[in-house]
Enzyme design. Structure first.
Site, short mmCIF file in Angstrom:
data_model
loop_
_atom_site.label_atom_id
_atom_site.label_comp_id
_atom_site.label_asym_id
_atom_site.label_seq_id
_atom_site.Cartn_x
_atom_site.Cartn_y
_atom_site.Cartn_z
N TRP A 146 19.53 -20.00 -4.36
CA TRP A 146 18.83 -19.23 -5.37
C TRP A 146 18.06 -20.10 -6.37
O TRP A 146 17.17 -19.61 -7.06
CB TRP A 146 19.80 -18.34 -6.15
CG TRP A 146 21.04 -19.02 -6.66
CD1 TRP A 146 22.29 -18.98 -6.09
CD2 TRP A 146 21.17 -19.82 -7.84
NE1 TRP A 146 23.17 -19.73 -6.83
CE2 TRP A 146 22.51 -20.25 -7.92
CE3 TRP A 146 20.30 -20.22 -8.84
CZ2 TRP A 146 23.00 -21.06 -8.95
CZ3 TRP A 146 20.76 -21.04 -9.87
CH2 TRP A 146 22.10 -21.44 -9.92
N ASN A 147 18.40 -21.38 -6.50
CA ASN A 147 17.85 -22.16 -7.61
C ASN A 147 16.40 -22.60 -7.44
O ASN A 147 15.70 -22.84 -8.41
CB ASN A 147 18.74 -23.37 -7.91
CG ASN A 147 18.85 -24.32 -6.73
OD1 ASN A 147 18.94 -23.90 -5.58
ND2 ASN A 147 18.86 -25.61 -7.02
N GLY A 223 22.86 -25.53 -0.22
CA GLY A 223 23.77 -24.81 -1.10
C GLY A 223 24.99 -25.65 -1.43
O GLY A 223 24.93 -26.89 -1.46
N SER A 224 26.10 -24.98 -1.67
CA SER A 224 27.31 -25.67 -2.11
C SER A 224 28.05 -26.34 -0.96
O SER A 224 27.93 -25.94 0.20
CB SER A 224 28.25 -24.67 -2.79
OG SER A 224 28.81 -23.78 -1.83
N GLU A 245 21.90 -29.69 3.04
CA GLU A 245 21.57 -30.31 1.76
C GLU A 245 22.47 -29.67 0.73
O GLU A 245 22.33 -28.49 0.42
CB GLU A 245 20.08 -30.10 1.43
CG GLU A 245 19.59 -31.00 0.31
CD GLU A 245 19.57 -30.32 -1.03
OE1 GLU A 245 20.54 -30.53 -1.80
OE2 GLU A 245 18.62 -29.58 -1.31
N LEU A 246 23.43 -30.45 0.22
CA LEU A 246 24.51 -29.90 -0.58
C LEU A 246 24.43 -30.37 -2.04
O LEU A 246 23.35 -30.57 -2.56
CB LEU A 246 25.84 -30.27 0.07
CG LEU A 246 25.94 -29.88 1.56
CD1 LEU A 246 27.23 -30.40 2.18
CD2 LEU A 246 25.82 -28.37 1.75
N CYS A 279 20.14 -29.58 -7.82
CA CYS A 279 21.15 -30.38 -7.11
C CYS A 279 20.97 -31.87 -7.36
O CYS A 279 21.93 -32.64 -7.23
CB CYS A 279 21.11 -30.09 -5.62
SG CYS A 279 19.46 -30.19 -4.90
N GLU A 379 30.06 -30.90 -9.92
CA GLU A 379 28.71 -30.38 -10.19
C GLU A 379 28.81 -29.14 -11.07
O GLU A 379 29.42 -28.14 -10.68
CB GLU A 379 28.01 -30.05 -8.88
CG GLU A 379 26.57 -29.68 -9.03
CD GLU A 379 25.87 -29.47 -7.70
OE1 GLU A 379 24.74 -29.94 -7.55
OE2 GLU A 379 26.47 -28.84 -6.81
#
Length: 475
Positions: A146-147, A223-224, A245-246, A279, A379
């Site tokens: 979402w970011n 995401g996470s 990509e975390l 991130c 984070e």
């Protein structure tokens, strides 16, 4: 009120198999601003089947054809600029200036970078009598966060289209509007039926069946870490390729020869940009003891100039946190920092004065932070900075790398030799020297628990390719 209750499958807007919908909330007003379909496994199956049916045809299109398609997308994307900017400000709460300057522009940059990468990318390589061929991997599942509603979505789509792989996209249910606009763009420019499919919904209803589908050849997720781990687990059942990509907890090393005002301004930006929901945010700021006091004085001055507020008002630099859940998480981390003994230097819990409505958080600085504290290791995804001091460069590098993450790192100073030493020593997929910025043709991805694979430019295209060796081809 935006009503996007249809899915985009096989080149058509179709009714979702599910009658359920998901409300989309404007985080600046806490009001419902639209709804999207809450898709299910049947929607995913239909979308994957459409992509699989066109896979071989799209895979065998020429590089020139795919490049021409990307060029059409670029032009229509530019035509929809205002729609994209308005949608992101509505669904994410990003200030209008940020939606235009960063969100819209980054999405555009990735389509341009993928298009241009095809100018020189070699899909075939002769080795004596043999041939090495890179060809599209096949149906690819994309799950985006979402970011950055356009950036993270566009970079995956652009790479997949350049490679010749059809996709099924599940955007975040919290910021789905930008993805719908992308679907409209693709529909208008004539992306072949089945090459792009959009299935809105949540993780349980759409993300899980997409990750598990036997006809999906690869999963690309941003995401996470915990969600990425679950996707890997599901994908492992039939050995799908996975690109992840975390998260990150990126260090920003300030050198002792730095221009202090410049450094304070740079580190402030890396924490408050996009309300800290980045991130790669440089939230661990490492400062030499010898310049600590002067740096902190300037840092407080920089933070005091940051304007938090209505994202539609001129001059607003920082908007709200995405949701009540995320706002509460940021507050919990701030309180945890206080409990663990970090000194609150600026900001703190609660909302800024006069902003009771909306999920607005106070930009916050902690000092006297130990790198083992929770706020330095986990984070936060909010505008919260931890300032950590160091005595010498070796200690700074040790602290910088003392994390489970390795997505990004930053260093600012004057001496080139020292800058280069630090940049090479930071264990991260991307390091920026003196706010150089990341160009869209550079590879992006993480070390350690920050992910697998690389995105952006030609490296991103390769994630959607398989490699075939043909022995004796030229005999």
């Amino acid at each position: 009120m935006r009503d996007y209750t249809k899915q985009y499958i096989n080149g058509e807007w179709v009714e979702s198999n599910s009658n359920e919908t998901i409300e989309v909330i404007n985080p600046a007003t806490e009001e419902v601003i639209g709804k999207v379909a809450k898709g299910n496994k049947a929607d995913v199956d239909k979308a994957v089947e459409a992509a699989d049916n066109v896979y071989l045809e799209f895979r065998h299109t020429s590089v020139k054809e795919r490049q021409a398609l990307l060029d059409k997308i670029v032009k229509e994307y530019e035509n929809r600029k205002d729609d994209i900017v308005q949608a992101i400000t509505d669904e994410l709460g990003a200030p209008l200036s940020l939606s235009e300057r960063v969100h819209y522009q980054m999405g555009l940059n990735h389509f341009v970078a993928a298009r241009d990468a095809l100018d020189n990318y070699e899909f075939e390589e002769r080795r004596g009598d043999d041939l090495v061929v890179k060809e599209a991997i096949g149906v690819s599942g994309l799950i985006t966060p979402w970011n950055f509603p356009t950036n993270q979505t566009s970079l995956k789509l652009a790479a997949a289209f350049a490679a010749g792989s059809p996709v099924v996209l599940k955007p975040s249910e919290e910021t789905p509007f930008a993805a719908v606009i992308l679907a409209e763009i693709f529909d208008k420019v004539g992306v072949p039926k089945g090459v792009f499919n959009l299935v809105n919904g949540d993780g349980a209803g759409v993300g899980n069946p997409l990750s598990e589908h036997p006809k999906v050849r690869m999963m690309s997720f941003t995401g996470s870490g915990p969600t990425g781990s679950k996707i890997m687990e599901k994908a492992a059942k039939d050995f799908k390729k996975v690109s992840l990509e975390l998260g990150g907890k990126s260090p920003y090393i300030v050198l002792d020869d730095v221009d202090i005002k410049e450094a304070a301004k740079a580190t402030t930006g890396k924490v408050v940009n996009n309300t800290g929901q980045v991130c790669t945010a440089g939230t661990r700021v490492l400062v030499p003891n010898k310049i600590k006091d002067a740096f902190l004085a300037e840092l407080k001055e920089q933070f005091s100039q940051v304007r938090v507020g209505n994202p539609r008002e001129d001059g607003t630099q920082v908007g709200p946190i995405i949701s009540k859940k995320q706002f509460d998480q940021v507050q919990n981390y701030i309180n945890k920092g206080i409990e663990e003994g970090a000194e609150l230097f600026y900001g703190g819990p609660g909302k800024p004065e006069g902003l009771e409505k909306g999920y607005f958080a106070r930009p916050t600085i902690f000092i006297n932070v130990d790198n083992q504290m929770t706020i330095a290791q986990e984070e936060i995804f909010g505008p919260v900075m931890s300032v950590i001091t160091y005595n010498d460069l070796d200690e700074a590098i040790q602290i910088a790398n003392d994390t489970k993450y390795g997505l990004a790192g930053y260093v600012i100073g004057k001496d080139k030799e020292t800058l280069h030493k630090v940049a090479r020593s930071i264990e991260a997929g991307t390091v920026e020297i003196n706010e150089a910025g990341r160009k869209p043709d550079l590879p992006f991805g993480g070390y350690k628990q920050s992910g697998l694979g690389r995105e952006w430019g030609d490296y991103g295209i390769e994630e959607f390719l398989e490699v075939k060796s043909i022995a004796g081809y030229f005999k």
